[in-house]
Design an enzyme around this catalytic site. Structure first.
Site: not given
Ligand code: EPZ
Length: 417
Positions: A22-23, A116, A121, A304, A398
């Site tokens: 998915k990701n 969310c 996020r 995850d 989803r």
């Molecule tokens: C991806 O989300 C995945 N989603 C998430 O999977 C997964 O949990 C996450 O990566 C971590 O592995 C998709 O790929 C669609 P991040 P993403 O940016 O890209 C903070 C699922 O269950 N952050 O690595 O949003 C953020 O708040 C979902 O499939 C900032 O602060 O994850 C979080 O605490 C849930 N500023 C942490 O970093 C930013 O600009 C990780 O976020 C971006 C992120």
């Protein structure tokens, strides 16, 4: 609202085939519009996130041909229109259209609601990257206008190795003028899958999968075929199910080394697994002992799988500790698990939880709080005594293509009511 109903405690035997990630798919589909010709992506999971992205592509006048686990996208006649809230709020991954439209047209206008259930996020790191590439950003009430006369390569250091920011910056940089270096980049396998896709079109990206990604801008991206990698989180979910209630249950179409952290932890607890090139087989459950889990960015234990692992730990003898370091609110599922008889406690800072096992789980009515939280309840229902109904199953559907069919095919008593 439909619910999932499960009659628990039926051993599962046979083979479950894992689908495309998915990701990865949710990044590849927006990335496809960067191509100046037609691209074909195979092993695409049939999940609602893909449907929602397809709606955005159609809104932009791209041409899509959706087959069984396949999508063909041509962007010759794409129009750079504003993406409204109805379209973008359906899934967080809509934010990849920021990098893709900025990278292709030098401008993007879209709504993007943040936050969310599992955390705030923010997307500050994405926006920082776009600005360093020469874009100006105006935002009011979740409406973003991001534009650049000419995107120019730059050195971008990510304060946190964000998956989304790493991919989004890559999308904006592949056609920028000159060289971009992303430092402290995320190393998840999905990032490598997206970089390979872009390179197959003629982009020049080096180092995906490491902390330093180098991108040299190119003018033109030609057509290509590409395949989504197997979903390591779906695979991990089924591997945990196999460990709990599999009787010669095989999880196939996987890349075992994408699951190293989970496999190491399951081994530590006493799970006996037969590991092949693209499958893992569990012959029968054993008595398991408690362990401690700390979620980290790849290749550490994936956040995850943390919630699904919590269900597994309720069946491990002793006191387990989970530390969640990625999100600020990812223990909501534990309160639902406790309704089934689990003995879990979230510590004050909401970053640590204690799970005492082994506890007998009893079927009851529970509610999915988020995608992986819902999956953790489904796993609990499969091993519980009696019948469980799970509400809010949109979250689960989803992220897990054909989960009811896949589990039924190996003997689970599961249906959507
Ligand atoms: C991806 O989300 C995945 N989603 C998430 O999977 C997964 O949990 C996450 O990566 C971590 O592995 C998709 O790929 C669609 P991040 P993403 O940016 O890209 C903070 C699922 O269950 N952050 O690595 O949003 C953020 O708040 C979902 O499939 C900032 O602060 O994850 C979080 O605490 C849930 N500023 C942490 O970093 C930013 O600009 C990780 O976020 C971006 C992120």
């Amino acid at each position: 609202m439909p619910k999932i109903k499960i009659e628990g405690n039926h051993q599962l035997s046979g083979t479950i085939d894992v689908g495309g990630a998915k990701n990865s798919a949710v990044a590849l589909i927006p990335a496809a519009i960067l191509c100046d010709e037609t691209v074909t992506i195979s092993n695409v999971p049939n999940i609602t996130d893909v449907d929602d992205l397809e709606r955005i592509l159609i809104h932009l006048n791209a041409k899509i041909n959706r087959g069984e686990n396949k999508v063909e996208i041509s962007s010759e006649n794409i129009i750079n229109k504003e993406i409204n809230e109805d379209l973008s709020k359906k899934l967080r991954a809509s934010y990849y259209f920021m990098g893709a439209l900025l990278g292709k047209f030098g401008k993007v206008e879209m709504y993007f609601p943040g936050g969310c259930a599992i955390g705030a996020r923010p997307i500050n790191l994405h926006l920082k990257g776009f600005e360093l590439l020469g874009a100006t950003i105006t935002e009011e009430e979740n409406h973003f206008t991001i534009e650049a006369e000419q995107l120019k390569g730059n050195n971008i250091y990510l304060d946190f190795p964000s998956v989304g920011a790493t991919i989004n910056i890559m999308l904006a940089a592949v056609k920028a003028k000159g060289k971009t270096i992303i430092e402290n980049a995320a190393k998840e396998p999905e990032i490598v899958n997206v970089a390979t896709f872009l390179n197959n079109m003629g982009a020049k990206i080096k180092g995906a999968g490491t902390s330093t990604i180098k991108i040299t801008g190119v003018k033109y991206l030609h057509s290509c075929f590409h395949e989504v990698i197997p979903d390591r989180i779906e695979a991990g979910t089924y591997l945990i199910i196999a460990s709990l209630i599999g009787k010669d249950l095989t999880i196939s179409n996987i890349i075992p080394n994408h699951l190293e952290a989970l496999i190491a932890k399951l081994n530590e607890c006493g799970v006996e697994m037969e590991q092949g090139i693209d499958y893992i087989r569990v012959l029968e459950p054993k008595e398991y002992k408690a362990t401690s889990i700390k979620t980290l960015v790849y290749p550490g234990f994936p956040t995850d799988l943390q919630q699904i692992m919590a269900t597994f730990l309720t069946q491990c003898k002793g006191r387990s500790v989970i530390e969640e370091t990625i999100y600020e609110n990812r223990f909501l599922n534990l309160f639902e698990l406790n309704k089934m008889g689990a003995d879990t406690k979230v510590l004050a800072n909401n970053q640590k939880a204690i799970i005492k096992g082994k506890t007998k789980l009893i079927g009851t009515e529970v509610n999915s709080t988020d995608l992986r939280g819902g999956a953790s309840l489904l796993v609990a229902a499969l091993i519980a005594e009696g019948t469980t109904t799970i509400d809010n199953i949109g979250y689960i559907l989803r992220g897990y293509d054909k989960i009811v069919e896949k589990l039924s095919s190996v003997g689970a008593k599961i249906e959507i009511i």
